[in-house]
Design an enzyme around this catalytic site. Structure first.
Site, PDB file in Angstrom:
ATOM      1  CB  THR A 155      26.643  68.767  53.962  1.00 26.36           C
ATOM      2  OG1 THR A 155      27.704  69.546  53.413  1.00 26.36           O
ATOM      3  CG2 THR A 155      26.820  68.653  55.468  1.00 26.36           C
ATOM      4  CE  LYS A 205      30.062  72.036  54.547  1.00 25.21           C
ATOM      5  NZ  LYS A 205      29.026  71.790  53.585  1.00 25.21           N
ATOM      6  CE  LYS A 208      21.877  69.644  54.324  1.00 24.51           C
ATOM      7  NZ  LYS A 208      22.443  69.175  53.060  1.00 24.51           N
TER       8      LYS A 208
END
Lengths: 288, 288
Positions: free
Chosen positions: B91, B167, B235
């Protein structure tokens, strides 16, 4: 045992229907006599005042909207009801239900606090989740009544108000998840993604919520027919935030959701579906 | 066909294990040789440089953490790899993966963007959700590789970057739901409710989310063993907010969640479990 019921709106009407279907001897009161017509045809008795309801019933179910409505309903019923039990089915907050319990107790009437979850469809199908609270023996005595319209009747606590607290926590999550669903779909649209694919992927991933799963389908279809209104969502999210505040717990996400519903109620018709909160996101994102 | 893999952290190591188990001919590189020892025993080949990986493999899977790591990994591999496909599993955001695709294309290498969801347990069990994006023929050609570690391999879009976007939307919801779960449990504790009862009630009500269902059990047990770290949650939530920002979509709840994870990473060990965000709520509420 005669079961009374005050407040025959969409939810209350379905609850009464289920009780009649289960063979309970019902006596009803609503400020709008037309709300009772078909229930009388189904076998219930209708009375024309709260005082008449209070003297006719051993147990009275309450399902009105605002605290002011609750206060005036209680004032009427307790003029003639001096024993038995009141069962509250509405969402009105812990402090308010404790206030009502106090008034009932002074009149010699006990109280069960039983807010429900599942919306108008759950009420119609008799599959509500009932978050019951109050003393064990009072709960056991009335469980059959609750089973008539709830498929998950949970005794969440021994104190009146515990039911409201659990419901408030549920509504905090519902409000946040509704706005999060709107936020997620708006990002997806702006990214030019296929919404059905995004929906299917998230429903099988860690980001799934029951609100996303349920309301996401309507967002894809742009189906804004009313399932729950913006004004009721605002009321419930506000109760959730006030509950958090009253016990000194932070509601960072809850209050953000509340402000969004507050804005939506100002900008759009308050009785529109609560999912219309997505329009705020779409306007900010420059989408039609 | 020889399958390469760079980045054998917790997730990458499990992905490689599953590929070896499915009979793929694997060649591996990690900056820490000890991360490859048991995989070599299981039948994989280990090389000692990215250049060696690039010349040995037809297809290379990438699973490192930061964009800086991705850039240096790509720089090494593309010195020797001039055909074949890179498959990104990490990701890192839409813009970044598009940047990587550009570099790969200049070297004659095609790219599939396949971020995954399901965490370390899903990786170990080979039951990840794979959000694959890229041209149809490239996806079809490599689907068997993805099937070796994913139980739901979804072709979410034809463009590299679509996988990152889906995502990111999933992570937006995960971050918000994680904070909402912490918020809900803190209200429940302050209200003096039985947490197991609250959990059971909400899991069968409209307020349920997969994160609430999964992490709620650990909150009740006060089990903070690491499943996903605070720093990775920060993150991922940050990538989600930046994705929203880049396309001009508001992330009102997402940014609130991001700020909470940012605070948590400052106050607590960044590699602690992401669920420790609840400690911020508990401190504000005056709980132990």
């Amino acid at each position: 045992m005669k079961i009374g019921m005050a407040g025959l709106g969409v939810m209350g009407h379905s609850v009464a229907e289920n009780l009649i279907r289960h063979g309970f001897d019902m006596v009803l009161y609503d400020i709008r006599p037309e709300a009772m017509t078909d229930l009388v045809e189904a076998g219930a008795e209708a009375v024309d005042s709260l005082e008449a309801l209070g003297s006719a019933a051993d147990t009275v179910l309450l399902m009105v909207n605002t605290y002011d409505q609750y206060k005036s309903v209680l004032a009427g019923i307790l003029k003639t009801m001096h024993a038995g039990t009141l069962i509250n089915l509405g969402t009105l907050g812990r402090d308010h239900v404790l206030e009502l319990e106090k008034q009932a107790e002074e009149a010699g009437v006990s109280m069960l606090d039983c807010p429900v979850s599942g919306g108008s469809r759950g009420a119609k199908a008799g599959t509500l989740t009932v978050m019951a609270s109050g003393p064990d023996e009072l709960f056991e005595k009335h469980k059959k009544i609750l089973d008539a319209f709830g498929s998950r009747v949970i005794h969440v606590g021994k104190n009146v108000g515990d039911g409201q607290a659990v419901k408030a926590i549920n509504q905090l999550l519902v409000g946040v998840h509704m706005c999060a669903t709107a936020e997620a779909f708006t990002v997806a649209r702006k990214c030019g993604l296929d919404l059905q694919t995004v929906y299917d992927t998230i429903c099988s991933s860690a980001g799934m919520s029951r609100i996303f799963e349920n309301r996401g389908e309507f967002l894809i279809a742009r189906d804004f027919s009313t399932r729950s209104t913006l004004e009721i969502q605002l009321k419930d999210t506000d109760i959730a935030c006030k509950t958090a505040d009253a016990v000194g717990a932070p509601a960072l996400l809850g209050t953000t959701a509340r402000e969004l519903f507050k804005l939506a109620v100002k900008k759009y018709p308050p009785r529109d579906d609560s999912l219309e909160v997505v329009r705020l996101y779409e306007e900010l994102a420059g989408l039609d």
